[in-house]
Design a protein around this motif. Structure first.
Motif, mmCIF file in Angstrom:
data_model
loop_
_atom_site.group_PDB
_atom_site.id
_atom_site.type_symbol
_atom_site.label_atom_id
_atom_site.label_comp_id
_atom_site.label_asym_id
_atom_site.label_seq_id
_atom_site.Cartn_x
_atom_site.Cartn_y
_atom_site.Cartn_z
ATOM 1 N N UNK A 70 3.648 -1.502 -8.510
ATOM 2 C CA UNK A 70 4.356 -0.232 -8.330
ATOM 3 C C UNK A 70 5.183 0.066 -9.576
ATOM 4 N N UNK A 71 5.079 1.294 -10.064
ATOM 5 C CA UNK A 71 5.924 1.776 -11.167
ATOM 6 C C UNK A 71 6.781 2.910 -10.631
ATOM 7 N N UNK A 72 8.105 2.769 -10.825
ATOM 8 C CA UNK A 72 9.056 3.728 -10.270
ATOM 9 C C UNK A 72 9.669 4.576 -11.382
ATOM 10 N N UNK A 73 9.626 5.874 -11.171
ATOM 11 C CA UNK A 73 10.233 6.856 -12.072
ATOM 12 C C UNK A 73 11.215 7.688 -11.252
ATOM 13 N N UNK A 74 11.898 8.620 -11.904
ATOM 14 C CA UNK A 74 12.817 9.498 -11.199
ATOM 15 C C UNK A 74 12.480 10.949 -11.458
ATOM 16 N N UNK A 108 11.563 2.576 -14.364
ATOM 17 C CA UNK A 108 11.702 3.458 -15.537
ATOM 18 C C UNK A 108 12.769 4.518 -15.266
ATOM 19 N N UNK A 109 14.036 4.161 -15.411
ATOM 20 C CA UNK A 109 15.107 5.130 -15.136
ATOM 21 C C UNK A 109 15.305 6.128 -16.271
ATOM 22 N N UNK A 110 15.796 7.300 -15.929
ATOM 23 C CA UNK A 110 16.256 8.247 -16.951
ATOM 24 C C UNK A 110 17.594 7.717 -17.466
#
Ligand code: 6PG
Length: 257
Positions: A70-74, A108-110
């Motif tokens: 799983x790759x998490x972005x916002x 992968x946070x902003x």
């Protein structure tokens, strides 16, 4: 209620909605991992998705997701440091990411709390590295809805909304100064959001009922109602509402929703 571009689902309450959304998350993750060996999801901020994130962190549910893939972005971030009480990253970390076996390299946070324009440029690079330059496509895009019709940090009459509504915006990430909040935000643009395979609005509570009705059944006025800019190019769009948020909708088939 379904028309050719979207489905509207109404659940008895916020908990029932969170349970159904968790099932959709698990299904979409399984499908994406089976097809491409990874699942790319863009998380929503604000308070509504907390019930979903907490449910996904429950062992009985978490075990159904291959978090290693799983790759998490916002979808957006407030311009605050990651440990700030208002941070969307912190919200997701505390309610979900710290409780499941997702590798930190997959998060992968902003970059909030610094120069918002530079943070937007940086995130554009993050996305181009995570996806081929032209192949940005989240497997799942989670969104909320503000009572003013905003979604992500696409606020009414903001520059990025005006630009999108008039001539379109090719970039995927923008920095926006929000007058009413007297604050900067970093947000995915409709161009980025509308590439998703599955986009789900999670909306609960009576306070959102008027905005839900205006966005779904009112006149097309995207500069005033930015959530109307969310029209997936090829993907599915599902509005998951609890009964209080749906109470203003006209159930007749003639209604737009
Ligand atoms: C944010 C969100 C924003 C949110 C709506 C609804 O950063 O705040 O991205 O778009 O989804 O404002 O917020 P609530 O869920 O708190 O009502």
């Amino acid at each position: 209620m379904t028309d050719d571009s979207r489905t509207v689902e109404v659940y008895a309450d916020a908990e029932a909605l969170a349970a159904a959304a968790a099932r959709r998350f698990v299904e979409q993750a399984r499908r994406a991992v089976a097809l491409r060996n990874r699942f790319c999801v863009a998380l929503a901020g604000g308070s509504t998705p907390q019930a979903l994130y907490r449910r996904l962190a429950l062992p009985a549910v978490a075990q159904e997701v291959d978090w290693q893939r799983v790759h998490v972005f916002w979808g957006d971030e407030r311009n605050v440091p990651p440990d700030h009480a208002d941070s969307n990253f912190r919200l997701a970390a505390e309610t979900l990411l710290n409780r499941v076996a997702i590798p930190s390299r997959n998060i992968h946070p902003m970059r909030g709390g610094q120069d918002p324009r530079a943070a937007a440029e940086d995130y554009e690079t993050v996305l181009k590295e995570a996806f081929d330059d032209t192949a940005l496509r989240f497997d799942l895009m989670l969104l909320g809805l503000g009572s003013d019709g905003h979604t992500a940090s696409l606020f009414p009459e903001s520059d990025v909304v005006r630009a999108t509504a008039s001539q379109g915006v090719s970039r995927w990430v923008a920095a926006a100064y929000i007058e009413k909040l007297a604050a900067w935000r970093i947000t995915l643009t409709p161009e980025a959001i509308n590439r998703a395979a599955l986009t789900i609005f999670l909306v609960t509570g009576t306070a959102k009922a008027a905005a839900v009705r205006q966005v779904l059944q009112g006149p097309h006025a995207p500069e005033a109602l930015p959530a109307q800019l969310i029209r997936p190019v090829e993907g599915r769009l599902i509005w998951m509402l609890d009964a209080p948020a749906a109470q203003g909708l006209d159930p007749s088939p003639a209604a737009k929703a």
